[in-house]
Scaffold this active site. Structure first.
Site, short mmCIF file in Angstrom:
data_model
loop_
_atom_site.label_atom_id
_atom_site.label_comp_id
_atom_site.label_asym_id
_atom_site.label_seq_id
_atom_site.Cartn_x
_atom_site.Cartn_y
_atom_site.Cartn_z
N CYS A 1 -12.89 0.59 25.08
CA CYS A 1 -12.74 2.03 25.30
C CYS A 1 -13.97 2.79 24.80
CB CYS A 1 -11.47 2.54 24.62
SG CYS A 1 -11.61 2.61 22.83
N CYS B 1 0.88 -1.18 0.00
CA CYS B 1 0.00 0.00 0.00
C CYS B 1 0.91 1.22 0.00
CB CYS B 1 -0.86 -0.04 1.25
SG CYS B 1 -1.71 1.50 1.65
N HIS B 2 0.37 2.35 -0.45
CA HIS B 2 1.24 3.52 -0.54
C HIS B 2 1.78 3.96 0.82
CE1 HIS B 2 2.28 6.55 -3.79
NE2 HIS B 2 3.22 6.52 -2.89
N THR B 3 1.04 3.66 1.89
CA THR B 3 1.51 4.04 3.24
C THR B 3 2.85 3.36 3.56
OG1 THR B 3 -0.83 4.21 3.81
CG2 THR B 3 0.74 4.34 5.62
N CYS C 1 -10.12 -2.42 20.69
CA CYS C 1 -9.98 -3.12 21.98
C CYS C 1 -11.31 -3.63 22.50
CB CYS C 1 -9.29 -2.21 23.00
SG CYS C 1 -10.39 -0.93 23.68
N ARG D 1 -5.44 2.65 18.13
CA ARG D 1 -5.60 3.41 16.89
C ARG D 1 -4.25 3.51 16.18
NH1 ARG D 1 -7.11 9.53 18.38
NH2 ARG D 1 -8.69 8.41 19.56
N CYS E 1 -10.02 3.63 18.22
CA CYS E 1 -9.75 2.99 19.51
C CYS E 1 -8.64 3.72 20.29
CB CYS E 1 -9.35 1.54 19.25
SG CYS E 1 -8.81 0.66 20.70
N CYS F 1 -14.46 2.41 21.05
CA CYS F 1 -14.95 1.10 20.63
C CYS F 1 -16.41 0.92 21.02
CB CYS F 1 -14.07 0.00 21.23
SG CYS F 1 -12.46 -0.08 20.42
N CYS G 1 -6.48 -3.43 4.18
CA CYS G 1 -6.26 -1.98 4.27
C CYS G 1 -6.96 -1.26 3.14
CB CYS G 1 -4.78 -1.64 4.30
SG CYS G 1 -4.52 0.15 4.18
N ARG H 1 -2.85 -3.20 -7.08
CA ARG H 1 -2.26 -3.94 -5.97
C ARG H 1 -1.38 -5.07 -6.51
NH1 ARG H 1 -2.59 -0.13 -3.00
NH2 ARG H 1 -3.56 -0.19 -0.94
N HIS I 1 1.44 -3.95 5.90
CA HIS I 1 0.25 -3.96 6.77
C HIS I 1 -0.99 -4.48 6.05
CE1 HIS I 1 0.10 -0.22 4.57
NE2 HIS I 1 -1.19 -0.18 4.80
N GLU I 2 -0.86 -4.85 4.78
CA GLU I 2 -2.03 -5.37 4.07
C GLU I 2 -1.75 -6.84 3.84
OE1 GLU I 2 -4.14 -2.61 1.11
OE2 GLU I 2 -3.39 -4.18 -0.18
P1 NAD Z 1 -1.53 5.13 -5.06
O1 NAD Z 1 -0.20 5.75 -5.13
O2 NAD Z 1 -1.75 3.82 -5.71
O3 NAD Z 1 -2.61 6.16 -5.65
C1 NAD Z 1 -2.55 7.54 -5.43
C2 NAD Z 1 -2.96 8.25 -6.71
O4 NAD Z 1 -3.07 9.67 -6.44
C3 NAD Z 1 -1.95 8.12 -7.85
O5 NAD Z 1 -2.60 7.60 -9.01
C4 NAD Z 1 -1.44 9.55 -8.06
O6 NAD Z 1 -1.13 9.82 -9.43
C5 NAD Z 1 -2.61 10.37 -7.57
N1 NAD Z 1 -2.28 11.74 -7.17
C6 NAD Z 1 -1.20 12.16 -6.44
N2 NAD Z 1 -1.25 13.50 -6.27
C7 NAD Z 1 -2.38 13.93 -6.87
C8 NAD Z 1 -2.99 15.20 -7.05
N3 NAD Z 1 -2.44 16.32 -6.53
N4 NAD Z 1 -4.16 15.27 -7.73
C9 NAD Z 1 -4.72 14.16 -8.26
N5 NAD Z 1 -4.19 12.92 -8.13
C10 NAD Z 1 -3.04 12.81 -7.45
O7 NAD Z 1 -1.91 5.05 -3.48
P2 NAD Z 1 -3.04 4.19 -2.72
O8 NAD Z 1 -2.44 2.94 -2.19
O9 NAD Z 1 -4.28 4.13 -3.55
O10 NAD Z 1 -3.28 5.14 -1.43
C11 NAD Z 1 -3.86 6.42 -1.61
C12 NAD Z 1 -3.70 7.26 -0.34
O11 NAD Z 1 -4.47 6.71 0.74
C13 NAD Z 1 -2.27 7.33 0.19
O12 NAD Z 1 -2.05 8.63 0.69
C14 NAD Z 1 -2.29 6.34 1.33
O13 NAD Z 1 -1.26 6.61 2.27
C15 NAD Z 1 -3.66 6.61 1.89
N6 NAD Z 1 -4.25 5.60 2.76
C16 NAD Z 1 -5.02 6.06 3.80
C17 NAD Z 1 -5.67 5.17 4.65
C18 NAD Z 1 -6.58 5.66 5.73
O14 NAD Z 1 -7.06 4.85 6.52
N7 NAD Z 1 -6.88 6.97 5.82
C19 NAD Z 1 -5.49 3.80 4.43
C20 NAD Z 1 -4.72 3.36 3.33
C21 NAD Z 1 -4.11 4.27 2.50
ZN ZN Z 2 -10.78 0.66 21.91
#
Ligand code: NAD
Ligand code: ZN
Length: 379
Positions: free
Chosen positions: A102, A47-49, A99, A117, A113, A105, A177, A372, A69-70
């Site tokens: 809390c 994942c991107h994270t 949990c 969290r 959580c 939860c 994820c 993915r 994490h995925e």
């Molecule tokens: P990814 O890199 O596959 O996709 C991101 C897309 O955004 C890319 O296609 C990129 O070209 C595009 N992009 C970047 N900047 C841009 C802009 N300014 N305008 C338009 N498009 C733009 O990533 P992903 O795995 O799909 O994850 C996406 C986001 O979600 C990441 O920031 C990731 O960290 C986040 N995320 C958050 C959670 C959460 O729980 N909040 C969970 C998982 C992932």
């Molecule tokens: Zn909790």
């Protein structure tokens, strides 16, 4: 022969320093302690994270670390006090926990959580502040409490969803994820009404899962926004009806969208991690009722700047982790949605590689290729 209670030696992909290829090492994985389980990971995806914390630009770097994490796997053994999981259970480790005790939860509305969290800075287990991973006695940090780029990992029981054992782990892995995050951001948080318009910023796996949520909700128009034009072809399979590349316009993308929609979209979901996209995603929703949901993980020093009038004009800005799902209570049912063909997952999995080639998954993501990449631990 049982491995319960013993140190397991296995392969893990260790990130020794920021931005350098992971290296496959023999690591020792300590047995699970109180409220922990040890999981044999069968499949994991990138994942991107993971990439952000590997690259560590604009983040607090913590190395050496086992990212990931995925994933999907099978419980190998459980620590003291664990009653609702046992060896052999099929599970998804989740980066944020539940949990079940809390205030969060116990609240119907929250999945934040108090105990478990998401915490990107913590590199050890909550129970004793120590790592369960080591190489020749030297500790290796955990990541998000999951560290799934390892054949075995130790996870707090509150971060483990027990799922239907007949669900294919090489598919439902992505619900751990990204796909739950995007899908839930739309269906649980943005909640478009049937016939409404939805803009999705970022057409990676998370954004396309958000689009899938819009499609399932009966949205009339799904406008995909991305800087990478290669994303548009793929996104057609996910019900995205129109595309906007901010680079093709000499005015802010929120103005382009307002013109396309007679004042703004009804809902928007931001899945990029770019602060600029977050601001645009908010400012492109219609006044009076529009709701924008932020999902992307920003850089450490980012600040969200908009004129307060944009809020006074009755636009709503929200954010969500993990699509507002409670990992243990809700994710087993999302797996069932897949099993009942109510949610498609296969189309998100565009690559499959053996664990030994894990660095290829980083290359695909950095090049913006595919969605993915499934990493097979047994190969
Ligand atoms: P990814 O890199 O596959 O996709 C991101 C897309 O955004 C890319 O296609 C990129 O070209 C595009 N992009 C970047 N900047 C841009 C802009 N300014 N305008 C338009 N498009 C733009 O990533 P992903 O795995 O799909 O994850 C996406 C986001 O979600 C990441 O920031 C990731 O960290 C986040 N995320 C958050 C959670 C959460 O729980 N909040 C969970 C998982 C992932
Ligand atoms: Zn909790």
């Amino acid at each position: 022969m049982t491995t319960a209670g013993q140190v397991i030696r296995c392969k893990a992909a260790v990130a020794w320093e920021s931005g350098k290829p992971l290296s496959i090492e023999d690591v020792e994985v300590a047995p699970p302690q109180k409220d922990e389980v040890r999981i044999k990971i069968l499949f994991t995806s990138l994942c991107h994270t993971d990439v952000y914390f590997w690259d560590a630009k604009g983040q607090d770097p913590l190395f050496p670390r086992i990212l990931g994490h995925e994933a999907g796997g099978i419980v190998e053994s459980v620590g003291e006090g664990v009653t609702d999981l046992q060896p052999g259970d099929h599970v998804l480790p989740i980066f944020t926990g539940e949990c079940k005790e809390c205030r969060h939860c116990l609240s119907e509305e929250s999945n934040m959580c108090d105990l478990l969290r998401i915490n990107t800075d913590r590199g050890t287990m909550i129970h004793d502040g120590k790592s369960r991973f080591s190489i020749n006695g030297k500790p290796i940090y955990h990541f998000l409490g999951t560290s799934t780029f390892s054949e075995y990992t130790v996870v707090h029981v509150g971060q483990v969803a027990k799922i239907n054992p007949s669900a294919p782990l090489d598919k439902v892995c992505v619900l751990s994820c990204g796909i739950s995050t995007g899908f839930g951001a739309t269906v649980n948080v943005a909640k478009p009404k049937k016939g409404q318009s939805v803009a999705v910023f970022g057409l990676g796996a998370v954004g396309l899962a958000a689009a899938e949520g819009a499609r399932v909700s009966g949205a009339s128009r799904i406008i995909g926004v991305d800087l990478n034009p290669n994303r548009f072809e793929e996104a057609k399979k996910f019900g995205v009806t129109e595309f906007v590349n901010p680079k093709d316009h000499n005015k802010p993308v929120q103005e382009v969208i307002a013109e396309m929609t007679g004042g703004g979209v009804d809902r928007s979901v931001e899945c990029t991690g770019s602060i600029q996209a977050m601001i645009s995603a908010f400012e492109c929703v219609h006044d009076g009722w529009g709701v924008a949901v932020l999902v992307g993980v920003p850089n450490k020093d980012d600040a969200f700047k908009t004129h307060p009038m944009n809020l006074l004009n009755e636009r709503t800005l929200k954010g969500t982790f993990f699509g507002n799902y409670k990992p243990r209570s809700d994710i087993p049912a999302v797996v069932e949605q897949y099993m009942n063909n109510e949610l498609e997952l296969d189309k998100f999995i565009t690559h499959s590689i053996p664990f030994s080639e894990i660095n290829k998954a980083f290359e695909y993501m950095l090049r913006g290729e595919g969605l993915r990449c499934m990493i097979r631990m047994d190969a």
